[in-house]
Design an enzyme around this catalytic site. Structure first.
Site, PDB file in Angstrom:
ATOM      1  CB  SER A 398      -0.956  -0.036   1.199  1.00  0.00           C
ATOM      2  OG  SER A 398      -1.897   1.012   1.118  1.00  0.00           O
ATOM      3  CG  ASP A 473      -6.966  -2.335  -3.575  1.00  0.00           C
ATOM      4  OD1 ASP A 473      -7.517  -1.489  -2.849  1.00  0.00           O
ATOM      5  OD2 ASP A 473      -5.764  -2.649  -3.468  1.00  0.00           O
ATOM      6  CG  HIS A 550      21.631  -0.859 -27.639  1.00  0.00           C
ATOM      7  ND1 HIS A 550      21.078  -1.911 -28.349  1.00  0.00           N
ATOM      8  CD2 HIS A 550      21.889   0.126 -28.540  1.00  0.00           C
ATOM      9  CE1 HIS A 550      20.990  -1.577 -29.630  1.00  0.00           C
ATOM     10  NE2 HIS A 550      21.481  -0.343 -29.775  1.00  0.00           N
TER      11      HIS A 550
END
Length: 601
Positions: A398, A473, A550
C-alpha cells in the site's frame, strides 16, 4: 618541675590512650552508620529510578539455550535470569502499580481527546464568554491541582514498582545498558518489552564511515527528495505573486498538518495505537519468542527514533535466508502485525520497521521524515547487519510503496522491488475522498506537503520490479472495487513500462496492455494473451539481444523498427512479467506462495 612534668607526661599519655580507645570504639559504629547512609542513598536512587522509569509490559519467554543464569556486568548487585516459570506470561505488576497505571493511562487518553477537540472547545468557550481573566485564573488553579494529584499517583506507582523484585531487576539491567552497551547487557535487556522511549539507541545515521567522509550524504535537514514541478510554470515569482499565494500556502499547511496527515496515516493517531496495544504486544512477542527476532532503535538524521525488528535466517538451510527483505508497511500497518509475516513464512531474513509516529517510532509521517527513516533502515541493514545491497529486497504494501521506491531510487544496487497493492500518485486517490469543490486545495496540499510520487521514483530504478494488483481492491481504486481499470496499480505499471520501453509502449502496445489489464479473471487474461499469439521465446531473444548490444540502462529503444504485431507481443509479454494479479481485497494478507521474486533477463 620534674615531678610536674612527669605528671603532665603521664596525663598526656593517658589522654592519648583514652582518645585511642574512644576512636576504636567509634570506628565500627561510624563505619556502620556510613554504610547505612550509603544503603539508604542507593535505595532512594532506586526508588527514584522506579518513579521515573518506563512502563514494563512483558518479560519474554526464555529459550532453552539461554536459561543458564547470567549476571549483568557493572551493576551494583548480580542480576540473574529469573526462573523459567516467570517468563511465560505478561509482567504482573503489584496492586499499587496496577491501579496507578490505570489512572495515568486514563488521564493520557483524556488528554489526547482534549488535544484533538481543543479547537472546538476553545471556540465554544469563547462564544460562552469563559475565556475572560476572572474565569481563566480559577481554571488554572484546578489544572495545577490536577497535575499535583497526577504527580502523586506517579510517585505511588514508583513505590509499587520498587516493591516488585521483577521491576527492580529490569530497571537495574536498563541502567547498566545505558552505562555500557555491551553485548551481554543488550542480550539481557532484549528479554523485556517496555516503553520504547527508554530503549538505548543501537545505530546512528552518521555511524557508517562513508557518511562521515563524504559530503554528498544526508544532512540534518534530511535526505534528497524529488520536488514537484510548480503548478503554474512560466509565471514570474515576484513579491506580489508570493503575497497572493500566501493565504493558499497557509491553508495548505494547516490542512496538511491537522486533518490531512491523520487521514493519510491513521496509524499515527494515539487513540488508535492505544486500542491496538494488546495486539501489537502479542505480535511483538511472537516475533521475539518464536522467530528469535531482535529489536533495535535507529536514530535518523532528523532526530527521529525508528523502531525496527530483525529476524535472521542466514543460519538456516534455506537458501532464501541469505536474502534480506526490508518491509515497508501501510498507512495503518505496524511491523508487529503487518506484511512482515509474508516473507517470514517464505523463509527470508526480514527487517521490519515502523513509520515515524507509529508505536515505538517517534516523529510524524511526512514524506521527508519517511525517507529519512528509510535511509537509516537501509544503512543499518548494510553496515550493522552485514547484508550487501545485492542481497536486499525491498517489499512494500500500500502506502509503503513511497519509501520502497525512494530506497530503490537512492540505492540502485538493491536486488529487487516488490510492490503489493500500491499506486502511482496520491493526488487521484485524495481527490476521490474529498469534495469536488476542494480540488484545487487538495492538489496543492498534496503536492506541497504530502507528495507521494511513487511512479516518478520507481522510474529512477533500473532493477527488477514486480507489481501485485488486488483485483477486489477497495482502497486504491478511484471508483468502485469492481471497476478494475480504476485501480491505480494499472497506472503504476503503465508509467513504468512507458519509461523503460517507450517504443514498445507506443499506441498499439499501450492499447493491448490496457485490454489485458481490463480482464477480470485469469481466463480472460489468457484469452487476450493467446489472441495475439505471444511467443515468449522470441520476446526473450529480442530483449536479450538488445541488452547485449546496448547495455541494461533504461530507457530502451527496442521496438523502434518492429511491426505493430511485434510491439503488441512484446508489450503483453512485459506487462505479464511485471504485474501479477491476486484475487483479494486491499487488506487481505498476501500468502507466502504469492511472494515471488521479480522477473529479470
Amino acid at each position: 618541675m620534674s615531678q610536674l612534668a612527669r605528671r603532665r607526661s603521664r596525663y598526656g599519655l593517658t589522654s592519648r590512650a583514652h582518645n585511642t580507645s574512644e576512636a576504636g570504639r567509634a570506628g565500627p559504629a561510624g563505619g556502620l552508620a556510613a554504610g547505612r547512609a550509603a544503603a539508604q542513598a542507593r535505595a532512594m536512587a532506586k526508588l527514584l529510578s522506579c518513579v521515573l522509569g518506563p512502563r514494563l509490559y512483558k518479560i519474554y519467554r526464555e529459550r532453552d539455550s539461554e536459561r543458564a543464569p547470567a549476571s549483568v556486568p557493572e551493576t551494583p548487585t548480580a542480576v540473574t535470569a529469573p526462573h523459567s516459570s516467570s517468563w511465560d506470561t505478561y509482567y504482573q505488576p503489584r496492586a499499587l502499580e496496577k491501579h496507578a497505571d490505570s489512572i495515568l493511562a486514563l488521564a493520557s487518553v483524556f488528554w489526547s481527546i482534549s488535544y484533538y477537540s481543543s479547537p472546538f472547545a476553545f471556540f465554544y468557550l469563547y462564544r460562552k464568554g469563559y475565556l475572560s481573566l476572572s474565569k481563566v485564573v480559577p481554571f488554572s488553579h484546578y489544572a495545577g491541582t490536577l497535575l499535583l494529584l497526577l504527580a502523586g499517583v506517579a510517585c505511588l506507582r514508583g513505590i509499587g514498582r520498587w516493591t516488585n523484585p521483577q521491576y527492580r531487576q529490569f530497571i537495574t539491567i536498563l541502567e547498566a545498558t545505558h552505562r555500557n552497551q555491551s553485548s551481554e547487557n543488550k542480550r539481557q535487556l532484549a528479554k523485556y518489552n517496555f516503553d520504547f522511549r527508554s530503549w538505548p539507541v543501537d545505530f546512528h545515521w552518521e555511524e557508517p564511515s562513508s557518511r562521515k567522509e563524504s559530503r554528498g550524504g544526508p544532512s540534518r535537514r534530511g535526505v534528497a527528495l524529488l520536488r514537484p514541478e510548480p503548478l503554474h510554470r512560466g509565471t514570474a515569482d515576484t513579491l506580489l505573486n508570493r503575497v497572493k499565494k500566501l493565504p493558499c500556502q497557509i491553508t495548505s499547511y494547516l490542512v496538511a498538518h491537522t486533518l490531512g496527515r491523520r487521514m493519510l496515516y491513521p496509524g499515527s493517531v494515539y487513540l488508535l495505537q492505544k486500542a491496538l496495544m494488546p495486539v501489537l504486544l502479542q505480535g511483538q512477542a511472537r516475533l521475539v519468542e518464536e522467530c528469535n527476532g531482535r529489536r533495535a532503535k535507529l536514530l535518523a538524521c532528523d532526530g527521529n527514533e525508528i523502531d525496527t525488528m530483525f529476524v535472521d535466517r542466514r543460519g538456516t538451510a534455506e537458501p532464501q535466508g541469505q536474502k534480506l527483505v526490508i518491509c515497508c508497511e501501510g498507512n495503518a500497518g505496524f511491523y508487529e502485525v503487518g506484511c512482515i509475516s509474508t516473507p517470514l513464512e517464505a523463509g527470508y531474513s526480514v527487517l521490519g520497521w515502523n513509520h515515524p509516529g507509529f508505536a515505538g517510532s517517534t516523529g510524524v509521517p511526512f514524506p521527508q521524515n519517511e525517507a529519512n527513516a528509510m535511509d537509516v533502515v537501509v544503512q543499518f541493514a548494510i553496515h550493522r547487519l552485514g547484508f550487501q545491497p545485492q542481497d536486499i529486497i525491498i517489499y512494500a504494501w500500500s502506502i509503503g510503496g513511497f519509501t520502497a521506491t525512494w530506497a530503490a531510487m537512492s540505492y540502485p544496487d538493491v536486488s529487487a522491488v516488490i510492490l503489493d497493492a500500491s499506486f502511482d500518485d496520491l493526488v487521484p486517490l485524495a481527490l476521490k475522498v474529498m469534495p469536488d469543490s476542494w480540488r484545487g486545495l487538495v492538489t496543492r496540499t498534496v503536492r506541497q506537503h504530502l507528495n507521494l510520487n511513487n511512479a516518478e521514483q520507481l522510474c529512477r530504478y533500473l532493477g527488477p520490479v514486480l507489481l501485485i494488483r488486488r483485483t477486489k481492491d477497495e482502497i486504491i481504486t478511484t471508483t468502485v472495487p469492481e471497476d478494475i481499470m480504476s485501480n491505480r496499480g494499472n497506472d503504476l505499471l503503465l508509467k513504468l513500462l512507458q519509461h523503460r520501453y517507450p517504443r514498445v509502449m507506443a499506441e498499439e502496445g499501450l492499447q493491448v496492455v490496457r485490454q489485458w489489464l481490463e480482464a477480470s479473471s485469469q481466463l480472460e487474461e489468457a484469452s487476450i494473451y493467446s489472441r495475439w499469439e505471444v511467443e515468449e521465446d522470441w520476446c526473450l531473444s529480442v530483449l536479450r539481444s538488445y541488452q547485449a548490444e546496448h547495455g541494461p540502462d533504461f530507457p530502451w529503444s527496442v521496438g523502434e523498427d518492429m511491426s505493430a504485431d511485434g510491439r503488441r507481443q512484446l508489450a503483453l509479454f512485459l506487462a505479464r512479467k511485471h504485474l501479477h494479479n491476486f484475487e483479494a481485497t486491499h487488506c487481505t494478507p498476501l500468502p507466502a506462495q504469492n511472494f515471488q521474486m521479480p522477473w529479470h533477463l
